[in-house]
Design an enzyme around this catalytic site. Structure first.
Site, short mmCIF file in Angstrom:
data_model
loop_
_atom_site.label_atom_id
_atom_site.label_comp_id
_atom_site.label_asym_id
_atom_site.label_seq_id
_atom_site.Cartn_x
_atom_site.Cartn_y
_atom_site.Cartn_z
N HIS A 128 0.84 -1.20 0.00
CA HIS A 128 0.00 0.00 0.00
C HIS A 128 0.87 1.25 0.00
O HIS A 128 1.32 1.72 1.05
CB HIS A 128 -0.92 -0.02 1.23
CG HIS A 128 -1.94 1.08 1.24
ND1 HIS A 128 -3.29 0.84 1.28
CD2 HIS A 128 -1.82 2.43 1.23
CE1 HIS A 128 -3.95 1.97 1.29
NE2 HIS A 128 -3.07 2.96 1.26
N ASP A 157 2.10 7.22 1.91
CA ASP A 157 2.61 8.39 1.15
C ASP A 157 3.87 8.87 1.87
O ASP A 157 3.84 9.86 2.61
CB ASP A 157 1.55 9.50 1.14
CG ASP A 157 0.25 9.05 0.50
OD1 ASP A 157 0.18 8.99 -0.73
OD2 ASP A 157 -0.69 8.72 1.26
N GLU A 160 -10.48 4.06 7.30
CA GLU A 160 -9.40 5.00 7.59
C GLU A 160 -10.03 6.33 8.06
O GLU A 160 -9.99 6.63 9.25
CB GLU A 160 -8.54 5.24 6.34
CG GLU A 160 -7.42 6.27 6.54
CD GLU A 160 -6.82 6.79 5.22
OE1 GLU A 160 -7.51 6.75 4.19
OE2 GLU A 160 -5.67 7.28 5.25
N1 ADE Z 1 -4.58 9.00 -1.57
C1 ADE Z 1 -3.30 9.11 -1.20
N2 ADE Z 1 -3.14 8.79 0.10
C2 ADE Z 1 -4.36 8.44 0.56
C3 ADE Z 1 -4.86 8.01 1.81
N3 ADE Z 1 -4.06 7.84 2.87
N4 ADE Z 1 -6.18 7.79 1.92
C4 ADE Z 1 -6.99 7.95 0.87
N5 ADE Z 1 -6.58 8.33 -0.32
C5 ADE Z 1 -5.27 8.59 -0.49
ZN ZN Z 2 -3.55 4.97 0.92
#
Ligand code: ADE
Ligand code: ZN
Length: 336
Positions: A12, A275, A196
């Site tokens: 991920h 990210d 999330e």
């Molecule tokens: N796009 C990039 N990072 C993300 C995240 N943590 N949750 C949802 N969409 C995303």
């Molecule tokens: Zn993500």
């Protein structure tokens, strides 16, 4: 084997979200593009304050990635860094919608990423696959277009379909047609962000409505024991991103983060960076966090790598090779 040297795998990570500020600036300069001044802090980091602001900063930075060569370089650069941290397998998510906004075709986007994966494999022996993602807050029609493009552009390295974006913009089940096209017509395995920015109902809706074998994040399933039981019974793998969850304020501290409680409830968990430069992390750092903050020893970390390879969207010959590489017998593949 120490916790630092354990072989790693990541399922991920958003490709557009792997490019650090220096690379984003370099690509912008190469493309003659000026970036919004507010994108960076004075110290040169990405500037954002909350989850929706993060998504906006991510969208702005992604606009610097404009050509197939840019995607190749971002992919190669990220995989080189992962290989340097001992990763043997990485799945990168990438969004053709962001590429299109920057003027790049689906085919150009795909070819650039494939070239980056090929170069990194040749140079570092790291294996990687691509999950094409749609964006929840871009809506159902765009998602359908992305899924149909996957059918028109089969590629051996394009093995997955997913969805990121604002989880509260629409229920996952609204995208069931797009996922069915990607799964049944393009033959892609599926995952989706859920649990999330929204709670367990969002995870349940995703499991009810989409052909997914994994859930991106899924951590808020911890709030619902019946859902935990279902995730355990169905063998759903959670792509857990501990540092991301702290940075976007899903949890205030690692002490509150449910990684260990999810595992104790029988959920199969993996470790992921999401990210990396936005959250000051890397895949190696997430493994270190699991060791230092959650008490995982090297054997437990290796188990996470094994789970990631078992659940990876990859052909069986490659899965077997990866299992051999991490020194374990192949277990059952996760399919749904
Ligand atoms: N796009 C990039 N990072 C993300 C995240 N943590 N949750 C949802 N969409 C995303
Ligand atoms: Zn993500």
């Amino acid at each position: 084997m120490s916790t630092r040297t354990v072989p790693k795998a990541e399922l991920h990570v958003h490709l557009e979200g792997t490019a650090p500020p220096e690379l984003v600036r370099r690509l912008a300069a190469r493309n003659g593009l000026s970036l919004p001044a507010h994108l960076f802090t004075d110290a040169g980091r990405f500037h954002w304050t909350d989850f929706l602001h993060f998504l906006k900063a991510y969208d702005d930075a992604a606009q610097a990635i404009r050509t197939a060569e840019d995607y190749r370089d971002v992919t190669y650069d990220y995989l080189a860094r992962c290989a340097g941290e001992g990763a043997v397998y990485v799945e990168v998510m990438s969004s053709p919608d962001h590429a299109a906004l920057a003027g790049l075709s689906f085919a150009g986007h795909l070819e650039g990423i494939a070239e980056g994966i090929g170069r990194a494999r040749d140079e570092f022996g790291i294996e990687a696959r691509l999950i094409v993602t749609c964006v929840r807050h871009f809506g159902v029609e765009r998602a359908l277009e992305v899924a149909r493009a996957c059918v028109r552009h089969p590629h051996p390295l394009l093995t997955g379909f997913g969805m990121g974006g604002d989880e509260n913009a629409a229920p996952a089940s609204a995208f069931s047609r797009a996922f069915r096209i990607a799964h049944e017509e393009a033959g892609l395995a599926c995952t989706v962000h859920a649990g999330e920015a929204a709670g367990p109902d969002s995870v349940r809706d995703a499991l009810d409505g989409l052909p997914v074998s994994r859930i991106g994040h899924g951590v808020r399933a911890i709030e619902d024991p019946d859902l935990l039981r279902r995730i355990h019974e169905e063998g759903i793998v959670l792509e857990v991103c501990p540092t991301s969850n702290l940075r976007t304020r899903v949890y205030d501290s690692f002490a509150e983060h449910p990684l260990n409680r999810l595992a104790e409830a029988g959920c199969r968990v993996t470790l992921n960076s999401d990210d990396p430069p936005y959250f000051d992390t890397t895949v190696g750092r997430e493994y270190a966090v699991a060791a230092e903050r959650f008490g995982w020893d090297a054997a437990r970390l290796l188990e996470a790598t094994r789970t990631a390879i078992e659940a990876g969207f990859v052909d069986e010959a490659t899965r077997t090779r990866l299992m051999e590489r991490i020194g374990r017998e192949p277990g059952p593949a996760v399919s749904r």
